[in-house]
Design a protein around this motif. Structure first.
Motif: not given
Length: 241
Positions: A103-125, A127-130
């Protein structure tokens, strides 16, 4: 006195195959699980907003377009019991038999990703796209071989959590993504879970290393279904433009 004559009838191969199909009434799923699969990926990050700004609570929001290309492959084998059959990729196997698969798989993702950083160390992202996916399955049973290629496209949804050490170039992350696909095969479903660490050795370039669990399920509508799982290390080149 009546003497019945012996009549010799030659059955064509198609009739023999039809009889085999009628005897093997249970169609098995083409299954595989490779826990030592190695995956490679490359990701480009393109900023889509203005410079990040922190609000009164110290929460910083940024956004970017992500373009990612990845590939992975693996192999396995399964036993088809008597009274069962496999019918996939032009290969028909009536049990008892052993069938090897690649089995072999290849994929191409193009997504929009907004990132929310709660502080200098932790972030939450989120995403959605094609996503565009190609997969290749090869089957072998004795002298018989079969091959089936398929392409799928659809919407990709994902979520990533990232932790960064204070004033350090190292990060730890976890990500989940899922896609429902349409295309050559009906009912395609791809899901991945990834855990790893990254090193930003340059402000714009990072190298990530982790573990990815890649699940692929497909119902072609006729013949055998496909259920394949790849798991193992993944290395990603991450570039921020």
């Amino acid at each position: 006195m009546f003497h019945p004559r012996r009549v010799s009838i030659a059955f064509p191969a198609a009739c023999v195959l039809a009889m085999a199909r009628s005897c093997a009434t249970t169609t098995e799923t083409v299954e595989g699980e490779d826990g030592s699969a190695f995956a490679l990926a490359a990701r480009a990050r393109i900023p889509t907003g203005s410079e990040p700004r922190a609000d009164a609570a110290g929460v910083t929001t940024t956004s970017e377009l992500r373009v990612e290309l990845s590939t992975a492959s693996g192999s396995d084998a399964q036993d088809v019991e008597a009274g069962h059959q496999l019918d996939f990729g032009g290969l028909f196997v009536a049990g008892p038999a052993r069938v090897a698969s690649d089995f072999e798989a290849r994929e191409l993702d193009v997504v929009f990703a907004p990132t929310v950083a709660f502080d200098a160390s932790m972030s939450f992202t989120p995403w959605f796209g094609f996503v565009l996916v190609e997969r290749d399955v090869r089957l072998h049973s004795g002298a018989q071989t079969g091959r089936d290629d398929a392409r799928g496209y659809g919407f990709d949804l994902g979520l990533e959590l990232e932790w960064r050490a204070s004033d350090a170039p190292f990060v730890a992350y976890g990500a989940f993504r899922a896609a429902l696909l349409a295309g050559d095969g009906s009912g395609m479903d791809r899901r991945t879970i990834e855990l790893g660490v990254g090193w930003w050795f340059d402000p714009h370039v990072a190298l990530r290393a982790g573990w990815r669990h890649w699940s692929w399920r497909e119902d072609p509508g006729a013949g055998s279904e496909l259920d394949y799982t790849l798991a193992g290390p993944i290395v990603t080149l991450d570039v921020r433009l």
